[in-house]
Motif scaffolding. Structure first.
Motif, PDB file in Angstrom:
ATOM      1  N   LEU A 186      48.031 -71.794 -68.826  1.00 14.34           N
ATOM      2  CA  LEU A 186      46.608 -71.489 -68.920  1.00 14.34           C
ATOM      3  C   LEU A 186      46.312 -70.572 -70.099  1.00 14.34           C
ATOM      4  O   LEU A 186      45.264 -70.686 -70.735  1.00 14.34           O
ATOM      5  N   ARG A 187      47.254 -69.674 -70.415  1.00 12.33           N
ATOM      6  CA  ARG A 187      47.057 -68.833 -71.594  1.00 12.33           C
ATOM      7  C   ARG A 187      47.145 -69.655 -72.874  1.00 12.33           C
ATOM      8  O   ARG A 187      46.457 -69.379 -73.855  1.00 12.33           O
ATOM      9  N   ALA A 188      48.016 -70.656 -72.854  1.00 15.48           N
ATOM     10  CA  ALA A 188      48.244 -71.453 -74.062  1.00 15.48           C
ATOM     11  C   ALA A 188      47.152 -72.488 -74.303  1.00 15.48           C
ATOM     12  O   ALA A 188      46.947 -72.930 -75.438  1.00 15.48           O
ATOM     13  N   GLU A 189      46.441 -72.881 -73.254  1.00 20.05           N
ATOM     14  CA  GLU A 189      45.487 -73.992 -73.371  1.00 20.05           C
ATOM     15  C   GLU A 189      44.412 -73.774 -74.435  1.00 20.05           C
ATOM     16  O   GLU A 189      44.175 -74.652 -75.273  1.00 20.05           O
ATOM     17  N   ARG A 239      38.071 -62.849 -79.871  1.00 18.27           N
ATOM     18  CA  ARG A 239      37.038 -62.375 -80.799  1.00 18.27           C
ATOM     19  C   ARG A 239      35.902 -63.380 -80.942  1.00 18.27           C
ATOM     20  O   ARG A 239      34.797 -63.027 -81.310  1.00 18.27           O
ATOM     21  N   ALA A 240      36.197 -64.652 -80.661  1.00 16.15           N
ATOM     22  CA  ALA A 240      35.145 -65.663 -80.749  1.00 16.15           C
ATOM     23  C   ALA A 240      34.425 -65.847 -79.417  1.00 16.15           C
ATOM     24  O   ALA A 240      33.597 -66.737 -79.278  1.00 16.15           O
ATOM     25  N   GLY A 241      34.759 -64.991 -78.426  1.00 17.66           N
ATOM     26  CA  GLY A 241      34.095 -65.092 -77.139  1.00 17.66           C
ATOM     27  C   GLY A 241      34.575 -66.257 -76.318  1.00 17.66           C
ATOM     28  O   GLY A 241      33.877 -66.729 -75.418  1.00 17.66           O
ATOM     29  N   GLN A 242      35.820 -66.757 -76.616  1.00 24.13           N
ATOM     30  CA  GLN A 242      36.347 -67.906 -75.881  1.00 24.13           C
ATOM     31  C   GLN A 242      37.421 -67.480 -74.887  1.00 24.13           C
ATOM     32  O   GLN A 242      38.154 -68.300 -74.369  1.00 24.13           O
ATOM     33  N   GLY A 243      37.566 -66.181 -74.662  1.00 21.58           N
ATOM     34  CA  GLY A 243      38.584 -65.722 -73.717  1.00 21.58           C
ATOM     35  C   GLY A 243      38.292 -66.240 -72.329  1.00 21.58           C
ATOM     36  O   GLY A 243      37.159 -66.554 -71.972  1.00 21.58           O
ATOM     37  N   ARG A 244      39.326 -66.284 -71.484  1.00 21.66           N
ATOM     38  CA  ARG A 244      39.166 -66.810 -70.144  1.00 21.66           C
ATOM     39  C   ARG A 244      39.405 -65.724 -69.112  1.00 21.66           C
ATOM     40  O   ARG A 244      40.184 -64.807 -69.365  1.00 21.66           O
ATOM     41  N   PRO A 245      38.796 -65.812 -67.951  1.00 24.62           N
ATOM     42  CA  PRO A 245      39.065 -64.835 -66.902  1.00 24.62           C
ATOM     43  C   PRO A 245      40.545 -64.840 -66.570  1.00 24.62           C
ATOM     44  O   PRO A 245      41.207 -65.876 -66.594  1.00 24.62           O
ATOM     45  N   GLY A 246      41.080 -63.678 -66.269  1.00 24.03           N
ATOM     46  CA  GLY A 246      42.479 -63.600 -65.888  1.00 24.03           C
ATOM     47  C   GLY A 246      43.360 -63.192 -67.038  1.00 24.03           C
ATOM     48  O   GLY A 246      44.559 -63.003 -66.863  1.00 24.03           O
ATOM     49  N   LEU A 247      42.825 -63.042 -68.250  1.00 24.25           N
ATOM     50  CA  LEU A 247      43.595 -62.561 -69.393  1.00 24.25           C
ATOM     51  C   LEU A 247      43.082 -61.162 -69.688  1.00 24.25           C
ATOM     52  O   LEU A 247      41.952 -60.965 -70.123  1.00 24.25           O
TER      53      LEU A 247
END
Length: 446
Positions: free
Chosen positions: A377-380, A435-443
């Motif tokens: 999921l981190r790599a996706e 930084r582009a606001g594409q982070g996911r919950p859980g990171l």
């Protein structure tokens, strides 16, 4: 057993002179045709019981010569008219023309390799070779698998199988016809490709494999050729396949494919305005422990985030290093590339990871990150950047790229831990995803 070619390469001039002087006139005349003496190790068939011998190597590694000489060894007897081990041989190539020009008439083909008193006759009307002792080899095309239905053989040579157009059907028909004699055998000479028929052959228990890169046969190749291909393809995915003779595989449902990595290798240059070094420390520091992943990534993050692009600049991963050792390696990479920040995963070591780095450089700009979700999921989101063509690779990242090809949507499929890949993911997440606001919950970063 050491081959004559290997011995010659390391022997002193006096030893070579002594060996030549000890030979009779007949032995001297025969020596050029004794392939067992001149062959490189990968060109000699392995010992033991086997059905298929695969000679897998880079371009110009001497595969054709190995196949031609193996056919000679099968059909020739002690004297020109004496029978050999095999009497009916199949020669299978991509096309009849390629088989004739490479396997039969080529510089390393059967006719060129055969001594005058044992040289077969090429019968063009039948696409066949006929030996003085009655043995015969017939040429077949992989474009026409049905032509192999009916004939039977006690030996076969399949050349460049990985690029056959109807590979599975042709191989299957060849197996049905390989039924003469006590233990019929076949040799496959090929530069590898990621095709199912080759992978199945390699995984068959009755298959033996020898392997060599292009470099192994450098004595018979132009230096300018080696320099040119190494300059153009060294350190690339295509180079691993065509020069190193490696089978570059992807996994089913992989996050990265060979095509995606090849596109990154060929992407336009990126002028980064930000550079980070990411570290994925191992749990222990022994020779058999996981690596410490250390990857350097830069990015051009000017303007619209949708146009940001990144470049993987280096892989400085180390194995078996002490905490002090990997910390110094990471900080050295920061200095080398002018990185603004060290991103370090702290799941395994917590505050100790930062403490180790601070002991080496108390002022190092460190950002500790902790993973709250699976590696996949981190790599996706990072893999998505590659799909969009927004990440470039410099050359020399083979070990990292090999790990990338083993990450599937169902999880990591490789051995050990993907430490290099983890470091890559942390670096691109820091530069591009978060930084582009594409982070996911859980990171979560600390």
């Amino acid at each position: 057993m050491k081959s004559g070619a290997v011995w010659l390469a390391s022997a002193l001039p006096g030893e070579i002179d002594g060996f030549i002087g000890s030979l009779s006139e007949a032995a001297l005349l025969a020596l050029p045709w004794v392939f067992e003496f001149w062959a490189l190790p990968h060109q000699l068939p392995p010992e033991g019981e086997w059905t298929t011998w695969v000679v897998m190597g880079g371009r110009g590694a001497g595969k054709t010569r190995a196949g031609a000489e193996w056919v000679r060894a099968q059909v020739e007897g002690a004297r020109p008219e004496d029978p050999g081990r095999a009497r009916r041989v199949a020669l299978v190539a991509e096309t009849i023309d390629q088989g004739r020009e490479v396997m039969v008439l080529g510089d390393s083909g059967i006719l060129a390799c055969s001594p005058p008193d044992r040289r077969p006759k090429w019968v063009s009307g039948r696409n066949a070779l006929e030996w003085p002792n009655g043995a015969e080899a017939r040429l077949f095309s992989a474009h026409d698998p049905e032509s192999l239905r009916g004939p039977q053989f006690d030996a076969a040579w399949a050349d460049e199988l990985a690029k056959w157009p109807k590979a599975q059907a042709t191989w299957d028909q060849l197996q049905f016809g390989l039924r003469l004699g006590r233990a019929p055998q076949q040799v496959v000479t090929t530069t590898p490709r990621n095709v199912e028929v080759l992978k199945a052959i390699l995984n068959n228990p009755s298959t033996v494999i020898t392997h060599a890169p292009t470099e192994a046969n450098r004595a018979y190749l132009a230096e300018s050729y080696l320099a040119e291909v190494q300059s153009r393809f060294g350190g690339t995915l295509l180079g691993r396949q065509e020069l190193l003779g490696e089978l570059v595989e992807d996994v089913p449902d992989g996050l990265w494919t060979p095509a995606m990595i090849a596109a990154a290798q060929g992407a336009a240059a990126v002028e980064p305005v930000r550079v980070v070094v990411a570290v994925d420390p191992p749990v222990t520091a022994t020779k058999v422990s996981d690596e410490c992943g250390i990857v350097v990534v830069g990015a051009d993050t000017r303007g619209d985030p949708a146009r940001w692009r990144a470049v993987v600049l280096a892989d400085r991963s180390v194995r078996g290093a002490s905490p002090d050792g990997w910390a110094r390696a990471a900080l050295a990479a920061m200095e080398e590339f002018g990185a603004e920040r060290l991103v370090a995963e702290v799941n395994q070591g917590g505050d100790l990871v930062q403490g180790v780095i601070r002991q080496v450089d108390p002022l190092a700009p460190v950002r500790a990150v902790r993973a709250m979700r699976s590696k996949m999921l981190r790599a996706e989101p990072v893999a998505a950047l590659y799909e969009q063509g927004r990440v470039a690779h410099v050359r020399g990242l083979e070990a990292l790229e090999a790990q990338m090809l083993q990450m599937a949507r169902t999880g990591w499929k490789g051995q050990g831990s993907p430490d290099r890949l983890d470091a890559l993911v942390w670096a691109l997440t820091e530069l591009m995803v978060d930084r582009a606001g594409q982070g996911r919950p859980g990171l979560r970063t600390l």
